[in-house]
Design a protein around this motif. Structure first.
Motif, short mmCIF file in Angstrom:
data_model
loop_
_atom_site.label_atom_id
_atom_site.label_comp_id
_atom_site.label_asym_id
_atom_site.label_seq_id
_atom_site.Cartn_x
_atom_site.Cartn_y
_atom_site.Cartn_z
N LEU A 12 20.47 14.08 6.84
CA LEU A 12 19.70 14.32 6.23
C LEU A 12 18.73 15.79 7.13
N ARG A 13 18.56 16.58 5.99
CA ARG A 13 17.57 17.84 6.40
C ARG A 13 16.92 17.79 5.26
N GLY A 14 15.32 18.57 5.49
CA GLY A 14 14.56 18.19 4.46
C GLY A 14 13.40 18.64 4.56
N SER A 37 28.40 20.63 -5.71
CA SER A 37 28.98 22.28 -5.98
C SER A 37 27.38 22.96 -4.82
N VAL A 38 26.95 22.67 -4.54
CA VAL A 38 26.30 23.04 -3.41
C VAL A 38 26.13 22.08 -1.87
N GLY A 39 26.22 22.50 -0.67
CA GLY A 39 26.15 21.78 0.63
C GLY A 39 27.14 21.62 1.15
N LYS A 84 16.25 10.67 -14.58
CA LYS A 84 16.72 9.01 -15.19
C LYS A 84 16.97 8.63 -13.46
N LEU A 85 17.64 9.63 -12.62
CA LEU A 85 17.54 9.22 -10.86
C LEU A 85 16.70 9.19 -10.28
N GLY A 86 14.94 10.03 -11.06
CA GLY A 86 13.99 9.66 -10.41
C GLY A 86 12.75 8.88 -10.25
C1 HEM Z 1 29.00 7.52 -4.73
C2 HEM Z 1 28.60 8.87 -4.97
C3 HEM Z 1 27.98 9.53 -2.97
C4 HEM Z 1 28.64 9.95 -2.52
C5 HEM Z 1 29.84 8.95 -1.97
C6 HEM Z 1 28.27 11.00 -1.32
C7 HEM Z 1 29.34 11.30 -0.50
C8 HEM Z 1 27.93 12.58 0.29
C9 HEM Z 1 28.84 12.80 1.94
C10 HEM Z 1 29.92 11.53 3.20
C11 HEM Z 1 28.15 14.28 2.34
C12 HEM Z 1 28.80 14.83 3.62
C13 HEM Z 1 27.29 13.74 3.98
C14 HEM Z 1 27.33 15.30 5.77
O1 HEM Z 1 29.11 15.48 5.76
O2 HEM Z 1 26.68 14.65 6.87
C15 HEM Z 1 27.26 14.14 1.05
C16 HEM Z 1 26.58 15.75 1.23
C17 HEM Z 1 25.75 15.44 -0.27
N1 HEM Z 1 25.44 15.31 -1.17
FE1 HEM Z 1 26.64 12.61 -1.98
N2 HEM Z 1 28.01 11.26 -1.99
C18 HEM Z 1 27.07 10.86 -3.62
C19 HEM Z 1 26.03 10.88 -4.24
C20 HEM Z 1 25.26 12.18 -4.39
C21 HEM Z 1 24.56 12.75 -5.44
C22 HEM Z 1 24.56 11.59 -6.44
C23 HEM Z 1 24.18 14.13 -5.36
C24 HEM Z 1 22.53 14.70 -5.98
C25 HEM Z 1 22.54 13.99 -6.64
C26 HEM Z 1 24.18 13.94 -4.00
C27 HEM Z 1 24.11 15.16 -2.86
C28 HEM Z 1 24.60 15.47 -1.95
C29 HEM Z 1 24.77 17.08 -0.98
C30 HEM Z 1 23.75 18.15 -1.94
C31 HEM Z 1 25.39 17.02 -0.21
C32 HEM Z 1 24.76 18.27 0.78
C33 HEM Z 1 23.62 18.19 1.57
C34 HEM Z 1 23.61 18.68 2.67
O3 HEM Z 1 24.41 20.43 2.53
O4 HEM Z 1 22.76 18.84 3.19
N3 HEM Z 1 25.30 13.17 -2.92
N4 HEM Z 1 27.34 13.26 -0.06
#
Ligand code: HEM
Length: 330
Positions: free
Chosen positions: A101-103, A197-199, A306-308
């Motif tokens: 996590l960052r930020g 869609s970002v990250g 809703k999440l918030g």
């Molecule tokens: C079933 C639900 C979800 C799963 C399994 C999941 C899983 C993951 C994983 C494995 C990563 C990469 C972490 C890494 O490489 O260190 C990621 C990144 C991310 N996730 Fe999810 N996620 C889920 C739902 C969400 C939700 C609900 C949000 C926000 C509303 C979210 C926002 C993000 C964002 C923005 C990143 C990129 C973070 C970055 O660039 O630092 N994710 N997620």
């Protein structure tokens, strides 16, 4: 007659007491839009946070992804109570899924900025929500009104994380069940995953899809073969380097519906991403968002609100932390 009027008085009084109790309960427990209006003199607390986030975004637009994930990881574990911000050797932050996590420093900056004007008024839990909203807006994701009035939590334990947060390789069914526990529908889940869609995501979390899917010695047949070849470059097999690649393979790094379009082209990166376009409970929503995505920002904003609102503390519950990284009594 006498009996009748007596019972009427009792009914009336009971009704009055109950409605009064309900009203007070509502005042104690409800979030509201503009909670900080007038609580910091004439200063607009949300504008101060927006200033901090904008300055950071100009230097580093990847803060959008950082804040979105921070809000999600905060709200899913113990509710949106800033428990994710607590430092220490045994806090939520130390759990494996939270290590990337960052930020946190953006929230520190926002806290310092609001506390300079009125100390001890704005919760860290609200700062996460406001800052994330501002970042989404800057990333062209539309602007949504946020409710505020959260208080900061008093519990932050690493073992709570795996109980509530879907793991990196979670399936759609498993995730739907975990989202349902938080009062979120499969449609909310598809919308919130639009944050992907970002990250970025690290290779180690999906490399089995590139080389050895389900121990077959072959790539995941649901991933576009051209993408498999492309991703093998930053994610070579059997190395200790753990690079990161974009979660959305569309080249424009904005909050838009391109993520859903990529999923329909079999270009999802994590198993959860790709499966959204294949599972009968989520495929329809993905297709709608991919083809008629003009209202994605509005729908996404509604899902973020809703999440918030998950398991929030309000009124006299919790505390307003002096430092977002420590409980007040520490
Ligand atoms: C079933 C639900 C979800 C799963 C399994 C999941 C899983 C993951 C994983 C494995 C990563 C990469 C972490 C890494 O490489 O260190 C990621 C990144 C991310 N996730 Fe999810 N996620 C889920 C739902 C969400 C939700 C609900 C949000 C926000 C509303 C979210 C926002 C993000 C964002 C923005 C990143 C990129 C973070 C970055 O660039 O630092 N994710 N997620």
């Amino acid at each position: 007659m006498k009996m009748k009027s007596k019972s009427a008085v009792i009914t009336f009084s009971l009704g009055f007491i109950l409605s009064n109790w309900a009203w007070e309960g509502w005042c104690e427990g409800a979030l509201e839009i503009g909670f900080y209006r007038g609580k910091c003199g004439i200063v607009d607390v949300e504008a101060i946070v927006a200033g901090v986030v904008t300055a950071r975004f100009i230097r580093d637009p990847t803060i959008v992804a950082a804040l979105l994930r921070l809000q999600y990881h905060d709200c899913f574990v113990n509710g949106c109570d800033a428990s994710i911000l607590i430092d220490g050797s045994n806090s939520e932050k130390t759990a494996l899924p939270n290590l990337s996590l960052r930020g946190f420093d953006i929230i520190d900056d926002a806290k310092a900025a609001v506390d300079r004007i009125c100390q001890g008024v704005v919760s860290c839990a609200d700062l996460i929500i406001i800052a994330t909203r501002d970042a989404v807006f800057l990333s062209l994701g539309g602007r949504y009104e946020v409710q505020t009035g959260r208080r900061d939590g008093l519990v932050s334990l690493p073992q709570n994380v795996s109980l509530f947060l879907p793991p990196p390789a979670a399936s759609v069914s498993q995730s739907i069940a975990l989202f349902a526990k938080k009062g979120l529908t499969p449609t909310d889940m598809v919308l919130l995953l639009g944050a992907h869609s970002v990250g970025v995501v690290h290779c180690s979390l999906f490399e089995d899809r590139l080389y050895n899917f389900n121990n077959t010695g072959r790539p995941d047949p649901t991933m576009d073969l051209f993408l498999v070849t492309l991703l093998r470059l930053p994610c070579p097999q059997n190395t200790s380097t753990n690079n990161a690649v974009n979660l959305d393979q569309n080249i424009f790094p904005f909050m838009d519906n391109s993520y859903y379009q990529q999923l329909l082209l079999n270009r999802g990166i994590l198993p959860i991403d790709q499966e959204l376009a294949l599972h009968p409970l989520t495929r329809g929503t993905v297709m709608n968002l991919a083809t008629r995505g003009f209202d994605f920002p509005i729908q996404f904003g509604t899902a973020m609100v809703k999440l918030g609102a998950i398991e929030i503390l309000t009124g006299s519950q919790g505390e307003i932390r002096r430092s977002c990284r420590a409980f007040n009594q520490d």
